[in-house]
Design a protein around this motif. Structure first.
Motif, mmCIF file in Angstrom:
data_model
loop_
_atom_site.group_PDB
_atom_site.id
_atom_site.type_symbol
_atom_site.label_atom_id
_atom_site.label_comp_id
_atom_site.label_asym_id
_atom_site.label_seq_id
_atom_site.Cartn_x
_atom_site.Cartn_y
_atom_site.Cartn_z
ATOM 1 N N GLY A 14 2.810 3.485 -1.869
ATOM 2 C CA GLY A 14 2.985 4.895 -1.611
ATOM 3 C C GLY A 14 4.280 5.306 -0.953
ATOM 4 O O GLY A 14 4.380 6.408 -0.440
ATOM 5 N N GLN A 15 5.287 4.460 -0.949
ATOM 6 C CA GLN A 15 6.543 4.761 -0.258
ATOM 7 C C GLN A 15 7.580 5.232 -1.263
ATOM 8 O O GLN A 15 7.804 4.598 -2.275
ATOM 9 N N THR A 16 8.217 6.328 -0.948
ATOM 10 C CA THR A 16 9.330 6.797 -1.773
ATOM 11 C C THR A 16 10.638 6.713 -1.016
ATOM 12 O O THR A 16 11.694 6.956 -1.571
ATOM 13 N N GLY A 66 6.968 -4.176 6.032
ATOM 14 C CA GLY A 66 8.289 -4.612 5.604
ATOM 15 C C GLY A 66 9.350 -3.789 6.314
ATOM 16 O O GLY A 66 9.117 -3.259 7.404
ATOM 17 N N LEU A 67 10.491 -3.653 5.699
ATOM 18 C CA LEU A 67 11.555 -2.819 6.249
ATOM 19 C C LEU A 67 11.070 -1.387 6.405
ATOM 20 O O LEU A 67 10.237 -0.924 5.624
ATOM 21 N N SER A 68 11.597 -0.695 7.372
ATOM 22 C CA SER A 68 11.358 0.738 7.532
ATOM 23 C C SER A 68 9.875 1.105 7.483
ATOM 24 O O SER A 68 9.503 2.144 6.971
ATOM 25 N N SER A 69 9.018 0.183 7.946
ATOM 26 C CA SER A 69 7.560 0.376 7.944
ATOM 27 C C SER A 69 6.969 0.481 6.541
ATOM 28 O O SER A 69 5.890 1.034 6.353
ATOM 29 N N TRP A 70 7.676 -0.032 5.557
ATOM 30 C CA TRP A 70 7.094 -0.090 4.219
ATOM 31 C C TRP A 70 5.882 -1.012 4.273
ATOM 32 O O TRP A 70 5.913 -2.067 4.914
ATOM 33 N N GLN A 71 4.804 -0.656 3.619
ATOM 34 C CA GLN A 71 3.619 -1.508 3.525
ATOM 35 C C GLN A 71 3.716 -2.296 2.230
ATOM 36 O O GLN A 71 3.754 -1.708 1.140
ATOM 37 N N VAL A 72 3.764 -3.627 2.335
ATOM 38 C CA VAL A 72 4.017 -4.471 1.170
ATOM 39 C C VAL A 72 2.977 -5.580 1.050
ATOM 40 O O VAL A 72 2.352 -5.970 2.036
ATOM 41 N N ALA A 73 2.818 -6.074 -0.161
ATOM 42 C CA ALA A 73 1.965 -7.236 -0.435
ATOM 43 C C ALA A 73 2.695 -8.118 -1.433
ATOM 44 O O ALA A 73 3.168 -7.639 -2.478
ATOM 45 N N ASP A 74 2.815 -9.399 -1.117
ATOM 46 C CA ASP A 74 3.447 -10.349 -2.025
ATOM 47 C C ASP A 74 2.436 -10.789 -3.073
ATOM 48 O O ASP A 74 1.268 -11.001 -2.773
ATOM 49 N N LEU A 75 2.904 -10.908 -4.308
ATOM 50 C CA LEU A 75 2.048 -11.369 -5.398
ATOM 51 C C LEU A 75 2.285 -12.854 -5.629
ATOM 52 O O LEU A 75 3.375 -13.365 -5.371
ATOM 53 N N ASP A 76 1.290 -13.542 -6.125
ATOM 54 C CA ASP A 76 1.376 -14.977 -6.377
ATOM 55 C C ASP A 76 2.332 -15.237 -7.543
ATOM 56 O O ASP A 76 2.066 -14.829 -8.667
ATOM 57 N N LEU A 112 7.642 -3.564 -6.679
ATOM 58 C CA LEU A 112 7.170 -2.475 -7.529
ATOM 59 C C LEU A 112 6.352 -1.501 -6.707
ATOM 60 O O LEU A 112 5.490 -1.907 -5.928
ATOM 61 N N GLY A 113 6.614 -0.220 -6.879
ATOM 62 C CA GLY A 113 5.858 0.803 -6.171
ATOM 63 C C GLY A 113 4.512 1.035 -6.826
ATOM 64 O O GLY A 113 4.396 1.034 -8.056
ATOM 65 N N VAL A 114 3.485 1.201 -5.995
ATOM 66 C CA VAL A 114 2.149 1.550 -6.466
ATOM 67 C C VAL A 114 1.627 2.702 -5.600
ATOM 68 O O VAL A 114 2.101 2.928 -4.490
ATOM 69 N N ALA A 115 0.637 3.406 -6.111
ATOM 70 C CA ALA A 115 0.054 4.523 -5.386
ATOM 71 C C ALA A 115 -0.560 4.057 -4.076
ATOM 72 O O ALA A 115 -1.031 2.917 -3.966
ATOM 73 N N GLN A 116 -0.568 4.923 -3.090
ATOM 74 C CA GLN A 116 -1.103 4.583 -1.776
ATOM 75 C C GLN A 116 -2.563 4.144 -1.843
ATOM 76 O O GLN A 116 -2.988 3.276 -1.103
ATOM 77 N N HIS A 130 7.083 2.952 -9.843
ATOM 78 C CA HIS A 130 8.538 2.830 -9.916
ATOM 79 C C HIS A 130 8.966 1.464 -9.384
ATOM 80 O O HIS A 130 8.143 0.731 -8.843
ATOM 81 N N VAL A 131 10.239 1.159 -9.556
ATOM 82 C CA VAL A 131 10.807 -0.009 -8.884
ATOM 83 C C VAL A 131 11.225 0.483 -7.510
ATOM 84 O O VAL A 131 12.119 1.326 -7.386
ATOM 85 N N HIS A 132 10.566 -0.004 -6.473
ATOM 86 C CA HIS A 132 10.846 0.476 -5.125
ATOM 87 C C HIS A 132 12.118 -0.146 -4.560
ATOM 88 O O HIS A 132 12.995 0.553 -4.076
ATOM 89 N N HIS A 133 12.199 -1.466 -4.591
ATOM 90 C CA HIS A 133 13.417 -2.112 -4.107
ATOM 91 C C HIS A 133 13.625 -3.472 -4.748
ATOM 92 O O HIS A 133 12.691 -4.087 -5.244
ATOM 93 N N VAL A 134 14.892 -3.883 -4.716
ATOM 94 C CA VAL A 134 15.320 -5.181 -5.220
ATOM 95 C C VAL A 134 16.020 -5.883 -4.061
ATOM 96 O O VAL A 134 16.925 -5.320 -3.451
ATOM 97 N N ASN A 135 15.581 -7.095 -3.738
ATOM 98 C CA ASN A 135 16.204 -7.868 -2.661
ATOM 99 C C ASN A 135 17.148 -8.910 -3.253
ATOM 100 O O ASN A 135 16.744 -9.683 -4.131
ATOM 101 N N LEU A 136 18.366 -8.925 -2.737
ATOM 102 C CA LEU A 136 19.371 -9.895 -3.139
ATOM 103 C C LEU A 136 19.748 -10.733 -1.926
ATOM 104 O O LEU A 136 20.101 -10.191 -0.873
ATOM 105 N N LEU A 137 19.669 -12.051 -2.065
ATOM 106 C CA LEU A 137 20.060 -12.945 -0.975
ATOM 107 C C LEU A 137 21.572 -13.085 -0.931
ATOM 108 O O LEU A 137 22.220 -13.230 -1.977
ATOM 109 N N VAL A 138 22.110 -13.056 0.283
ATOM 110 C CA VAL A 138 23.542 -13.266 0.486
ATOM 111 C C VAL A 138 23.735 -14.228 1.656
ATOM 112 O O VAL A 138 22.906 -14.297 2.556
#
Length: 130
Positions: A127-129, A103-113, A85-89, A10-18
């Motif tokens: 694995g975060q919903t 990341g936020l709220s203890s989300w485990q994230v990896a940045d892609l190149d 983008l969300g991926v399986a744990q 799924h699309v987990h989150h979208v970050n918008l700069l303000v």
């Protein structure tokens, strides 16, 4: 059949700069019936607020220190910062993903190149919903 490729869930989150978080919150509240969750992200030099749009988090990010968000705001201005983008744990152990960080709220994230994906600022959340 296991292809060894990551399965997007799924699309987990979208970050918008303000530039100003409080002003941005008021703009969103004027249009949408949303509830915000405020969080600080000191490791990234930012403060944030987020709300759910269906199953996807919309995260408003205000840079408050020198880091990737501030550099991007200076270069490009307000707007889309990244898509996560969300991926399986079980993808967490993939050797192609480094580094993985909190990341936020203890989300485990990896940045892609970005260079490998049409210069898109993409990230994976494992694995975060919530």
């Amino acid at each position: 059949m296991d292809t060894g490729k990551l399965k997007l869930t799924h699309v987990h989150h979208v970050n918008l700069l303000v530039r100003d978080l409080q002003t941005a919150k008021q703009q969103y509240l004027a249009l949408f019936d949303v509830e915000f969750i405020d969080e600080s992200l000191p490791s990234r030099g930012a403060i944030t607020t987020r709300f759910l749009a269906g199953d996807t988090w919309i995260v408003l990010v205000q840079p408050v220190g020198d880091g990737a968000p501030m550099r991007r705001l200076r270069e490009k201005g307000e707007g889309l910062f990244l898509l996560s983008l969300g991926v399986a744990q079980d993808a967490y152990d993939s050797p192609s993903l480094t580094p993985i960080r909190a990341g936020l709220s203890s989300w485990q994230v990896a940045d892609l190149d970005p260079d490998s994906l049409s210069n898109g600022q993409l990230q994976l959340t494992f694995g975060q919903t919530d």
